[in-house]
Design a protein around this motif. Structure first.
Motif, PDB file in Angstrom:
ATOM      1  N   ALA A 152       0.750  -1.264   0.124  1.00 49.30           N
ATOM      2  CA  ALA A 152      -0.059  -0.030   0.050  1.00 49.30           C
ATOM      3  C   ALA A 152       0.884   1.339  -0.012  1.00 49.30           C
ATOM      4  CB  ALA A 152      -1.038  -0.025   1.208  1.00 49.30           C
ATOM      5  N   ASN A 153       1.842   1.303   0.597  1.00 48.96           N
ATOM      6  CA  ASN A 153       2.640   2.367   0.501  1.00 48.96           C
ATOM      7  C   ASN A 153       3.276   3.100  -0.556  1.00 48.96           C
ATOM      8  OD1 ASN A 153       3.392   3.561   3.730  1.00 48.96           O
ATOM      9  ND2 ASN A 153       3.277   1.477   3.978  1.00 48.96           N
ATOM     10  N   PRO A 154       3.808   2.068  -1.719  1.00 46.25           N
ATOM     11  CA  PRO A 154       4.151   2.492  -2.790  1.00 46.25           C
ATOM     12  C   PRO A 154       2.875   3.046  -3.565  1.00 46.25           C
ATOM     13  CG  PRO A 154       5.464   0.530  -2.390  1.00 46.25           C
ATOM     14  CD  PRO A 154       4.514   0.611  -1.270  1.00 46.25           C
ATOM     15  N   LEU A 155       1.732   2.485  -3.474  1.00 52.55           N
ATOM     16  CA  LEU A 155       0.543   3.053  -4.072  1.00 52.55           C
ATOM     17  C   LEU A 155       0.159   4.396  -3.339  1.00 52.55           C
ATOM     18  CD1 LEU A 155      -1.740  -0.119  -3.899  1.00 52.55           C
ATOM     19  CD2 LEU A 155      -0.104   0.502  -5.698  1.00 52.55           C
ATOM     20  N   VAL A 156       0.406   4.696  -2.305  1.00 52.77           N
ATOM     21  CA  VAL A 156       0.007   5.904  -1.667  1.00 52.77           C
ATOM     22  C   VAL A 156       1.045   6.939  -2.418  1.00 52.77           C
ATOM     23  CG1 VAL A 156       0.170   7.281   0.373  1.00 52.77           C
ATOM     24  CG2 VAL A 156      -1.132   5.048   0.275  1.00 52.77           C
ATOM     25  N   MET A 157       2.347   6.575  -2.427  1.00 54.19           N
ATOM     26  CA  MET A 157       3.331   7.544  -2.911  1.00 54.19           C
ATOM     27  C   MET A 157       2.799   7.870  -4.388  1.00 54.19           C
ATOM     28  SD  MET A 157       6.999   6.063  -2.014  1.00 54.19           S
ATOM     29  CE  MET A 157       7.996   7.572  -2.476  1.00 54.19           C
ATOM     30  N   ALA A 158       2.436   6.921  -5.388  1.00 48.65           N
ATOM     31  CA  ALA A 158       2.014   7.208  -6.642  1.00 48.65           C
ATOM     32  C   ALA A 158       0.698   8.136  -6.498  1.00 48.65           C
ATOM     33  CB  ALA A 158       1.622   6.080  -7.337  1.00 48.65           C
ATOM     34  N   MET A 159      -0.135   7.892  -5.864  1.00 51.30           N
ATOM     35  CA  MET A 159      -1.433   8.619  -5.763  1.00 51.30           C
ATOM     36  C   MET A 159      -1.052  10.110  -5.134  1.00 51.30           C
ATOM     37  SD  MET A 159      -3.531   5.380  -3.926  1.00 51.30           S
ATOM     38  CE  MET A 159      -5.053   6.654  -3.139  1.00 51.30           C
ATOM     39  N   SER A 160      -0.195  10.013  -4.328  1.00 48.79           N
ATOM     40  CA  SER A 160      -0.269  11.411  -3.837  1.00 48.79           C
ATOM     41  C   SER A 160       0.743  12.466  -4.596  1.00 48.79           C
ATOM     42  CB  SER A 160       0.792  11.499  -2.428  1.00 48.79           C
ATOM     43  OG  SER A 160       0.064  10.654  -1.384  1.00 48.79           O
ATOM     44  N   GLY A 161       1.593  11.503  -5.460  1.00 47.65           N
ATOM     45  CA  GLY A 161       2.403  12.393  -6.509  1.00 47.65           C
ATOM     46  C   GLY A 161       1.482  12.786  -7.398  1.00 47.65           C
ATOM     47  N   ALA A 162       0.481  12.371  -7.886  1.00 46.77           N
ATOM     48  CA  ALA A 162      -0.486  12.704  -9.018  1.00 46.77           C
ATOM     49  C   ALA A 162      -1.378  13.590  -8.124  1.00 46.77           C
ATOM     50  CB  ALA A 162      -1.187  11.454  -9.500  1.00 46.77           C
ATOM     51  N   GLY A 163      -1.888  13.401  -7.114  1.00 44.34           N
ATOM     52  CA  GLY A 163      -2.933  14.509  -6.440  1.00 44.34           C
ATOM     53  C   GLY A 163      -2.545  15.571  -6.000  1.00 44.34           C
ATOM     54  N   PHE A 164      -1.417  15.635  -5.156  1.00 42.81           N
ATOM     55  CA  PHE A 164      -0.605  16.967  -4.754  1.00 42.81           C
ATOM     56  C   PHE A 164      -0.571  17.805  -6.136  1.00 42.81           C
ATOM     57  CE2 PHE A 164      -0.589  15.266  -1.037  1.00 42.81           C
ATOM     58  CZ  PHE A 164       0.429  15.458   0.018  1.00 42.81           C
ATOM     59  N   SER A 165      -0.198  17.192  -7.096  1.00 43.34           N
ATOM     60  CA  SER A 165       0.386  18.092  -8.358  1.00 43.34           C
ATOM     61  C   SER A 165      -0.910  18.730  -9.005  1.00 43.34           C
ATOM     62  CB  SER A 165       1.081  17.096  -9.456  1.00 43.34           C
ATOM     63  OG  SER A 165       2.500  16.555  -8.619  1.00 43.34           O
ATOM     64  N   MET A 166      -2.074  18.067  -8.970  1.00 45.11           N
ATOM     65  CA  MET A 166      -2.978  18.159  -9.655  1.00 45.11           C
ATOM     66  C   MET A 166      -3.632  19.664  -8.915  1.00 45.11           C
ATOM     67  SD  MET A 166      -6.875  16.311 -10.078  1.00 45.11           S
ATOM     68  CE  MET A 166      -7.146  16.328  -8.171  1.00 45.11           C
ATOM     69  N   TRP A 167      -3.637  19.655  -7.878  1.00 42.74           N
ATOM     70  CA  TRP A 167      -4.256  20.690  -7.305  1.00 42.74           C
ATOM     71  C   TRP A 167      -3.250  21.923  -7.218  1.00 42.74           C
ATOM     72  CZ3 TRP A 167      -8.759  21.257  -4.452  1.00 42.74           C
ATOM     73  CH2 TRP A 167      -9.456  19.751  -4.050  1.00 42.74           C
TER      74      TRP A 167
END
Length: 526
Positions: free
Chosen positions: A321-336
């Protein structure tokens, strides 16, 4: 739960965590008697996590307090995003200085999260919570008073340090209070919804404050919130929760190598926006970070009380789950971040209007989190993460087609809501997958690892996507130097398309998570 140096016999089935805490209002909490032979040491309640469990009547207060603290942290992120252009104009910052207002917070947060999580386990959630709120509140006051880019960036870094101690203590409070799987899922669902609400409220309030009161108030607003949290924590957070030996068991070599390694790695990646990837400004700190993190692994394998017991990484849910969270956050933070700039710089929106434009996306996250909360107990985390990140990928591909002459309604609103709905579906299940099977005595550690992945992923993702955007814009300007808005839009579009690759990898990676009826989670002792 026994610790490694306790002779306390097991009082209940270790595979039945719900036996520890009753969550109904008419049932009292059982406490386990201390039968340790060493009755002369550590007799305070802090030495026994079981004694820190709140009475049923306080579980609602704990949930509200944990969600409110998370709300403050998320509020600050989205408020600052909307205020960035005003900060840049008043403080005469360049593009790199503007990004550092965001990244200084992330550096402080990501670099110290593991230490903050382990500190919560060893000295108690209450102490870690109070320290985090105090640092965050005072740094917000200092940031609002800053008269230059340097003091503002420094204040943001201290905010990150406060968040590094606050966030793990907050999530650990939920894990220790809500031990039944169903009640924990509901609590984490509420936490996820509040996270999304913080984004929506932060964007709107940030726009209003920036336009009518000035950007400094986006930081001053944390002061009354922090004061209220301090008061509530003193009343409701149990004064116990630390492990035997307290801070004496803190792994200082591990803390130093982990903190320095994460900070150097993130710093090197951030520098890639203003320097080429082959620049010493990038590869020297990044290489040093990699070496320090390798040293951290060696230290953890040898010390008696490691900051991160390596055995915990054998828990499949946490490891995947932790690598998944890294990928999700990398995309989500950048979107905003990217959309905030696109709306104000390319579409010419005011701060208030840009803030209001984020509300539909935040509502999409809330809706997705609500659906996930109802379904995760029946489906398990895996299908929800796959579905959510598939929606996110489709939304990012659609969003990457923005144009300089486009409109919010025609090009942004639809894909923004679709992407946000996907994040809402996936976020809470990823948290459940990462933390659901960990030992209650390591709740702070598990949440620290999860939040470290989230913040490091956000920092790395933002640095990579900002680099993609700036390089694409520069290339377009070299070809057509008079088309600034078209060049900026092309850069944002290419970065959003790269974000789609992040979420696609997360969707595929989620297939490696254990199913709903997977093996019993590992138990660890520290």
């Amino acid at each position: 739960m026994r610790t490694a140096d306790s002779s306390q016999p097991p009082a209940r089935n270790p595979q039945d965590p719900a036996a520890t805490v009753e969550t109904t209002a008419d049932t009292s909490v059982e406490t386990t008697a201390d039968t340790s032979a060493d009755t002369s040491a550590d007799t305070s309640a802090d030495t026994h996590p079981e004694r820190s469990r709140p009475r049923p009547r306080s579980t609602t207060a704990i949930l509200v307090l944990a969600c409110a603290a998370q709300f403050m942290v998320i509020l600050d992120v989205t408020i600052v995003n909307v205020a960035l252009p005003a900060m840049r104009a008043e403080l005469h910052l360049d593009a790199a200085g503007q990004q550092w207002i965001v990244n200084a917070y992330t550096l402080g947060f990501a670099g110290l999260l593991l230490l903050g999580g382990r500190t919560a386990d060893l000295v108690g959630n209450r102490r870690a919570f109070l320290a985090g709120v105090t640092a965050f509140t005072l740094a917000s006051l200092a940031g609002g008073l800053a008269d230059g880019g340097g003091p503002l960036v420094a204040a943001r870094a201290v905010q990150g340090v406060g968040g590094a101690f606050l966030a793990p203590a907050t999530l650990a409070l939920l894990m220790r209070t809500f031990t039944d799987p169903a009640s924990r899922a509901r609590a984490m669902g509420a936490w996820s919804v509040v996270t999304a609400a913080g984004g929506a409220v932060g964007a709107v309030v940030g726009g209003v404050l920036t336009e009518y009161a000035g950007w400094r108030w986006v930081l001053f607003v944390n002061v009354p919130i922090g004061a209220a949290l301090l008061t509530a924590a003193l009343l409701y957070v149990p004064a116990a929760g630390g492990g035997r030996g307290g801070a004496r068991r803190l792994d200082l070599p591990g803390a130093l190598t982990a903190t320095a390694g994460l900070t150097a790695l993130v710093h090197g990646t951030i520098a890639s926006e203003t320097h080429g990837w082959d620049s010493p400004h990038v590869w020297v700190p990044a290489g040093a970070g990699a070496l320090l993190l390798a040293a951290f692994v060696v230290v953890e394998s040898r010390v008696a009380h490691p900051l991160v017991p390596l055995a915990i990484l054998r828990h499949r849910g946490l490891a995947v789950a932790n690598p998944l969270v890294m990928a999700m956050s990398g995309a989500g933070f950048s979107m905003w971040f990217l959309l905030s700039l696109h709306l104000q710089q390319n579409l010419g929106f005011s701060a208030v209007r840009a803030g209001l434009c984020f509300v539909p996306g935040s509502l999409g996250i809330i809706a997705g989190a609500g659906i996930a909360t109802r379904l995760v107990a029946r489906t398990g985390p895996r299908p929800l993460i796959v579905a959510g990140m598939t929606l996110g990928t489709a939304g990012f591909v659609w969003l990457s087609r923005i144009s300089a002459g486009g409109s919010y309604a025609g090009e942004v609103a639809g894909p923004f809501v679709l992407t946000s709905l996907g994040f809402g579906l996936a976020l809470m299940p990823a948290m459940v997958a990462a933390t659901g099977g960990t030992d209650p005595a390591e709740a702070g550690l598990a949440s620290g690892i999860l939040n470290t992945s989230r913040q490091v992923g956000g920092a790395l993702g933002l640095a990579v996507l900002a680099t993609v955007a700036s390089h694409t814009t520069a290339a377009r300007l070299a070809w057509r130097p008079h088309e600034l808005q078209q060049a900026l839009t092309a850069g944002y579009g290419r970065a959003l398309l790269t974000a789609a690759a992040f979420t696609a990898c997360a969707a595929l990676g989620a297939l490696a998570l254990p199913g709903r009826r997977g093996k019993a989670p590992l138990r660890h002792h520290s």
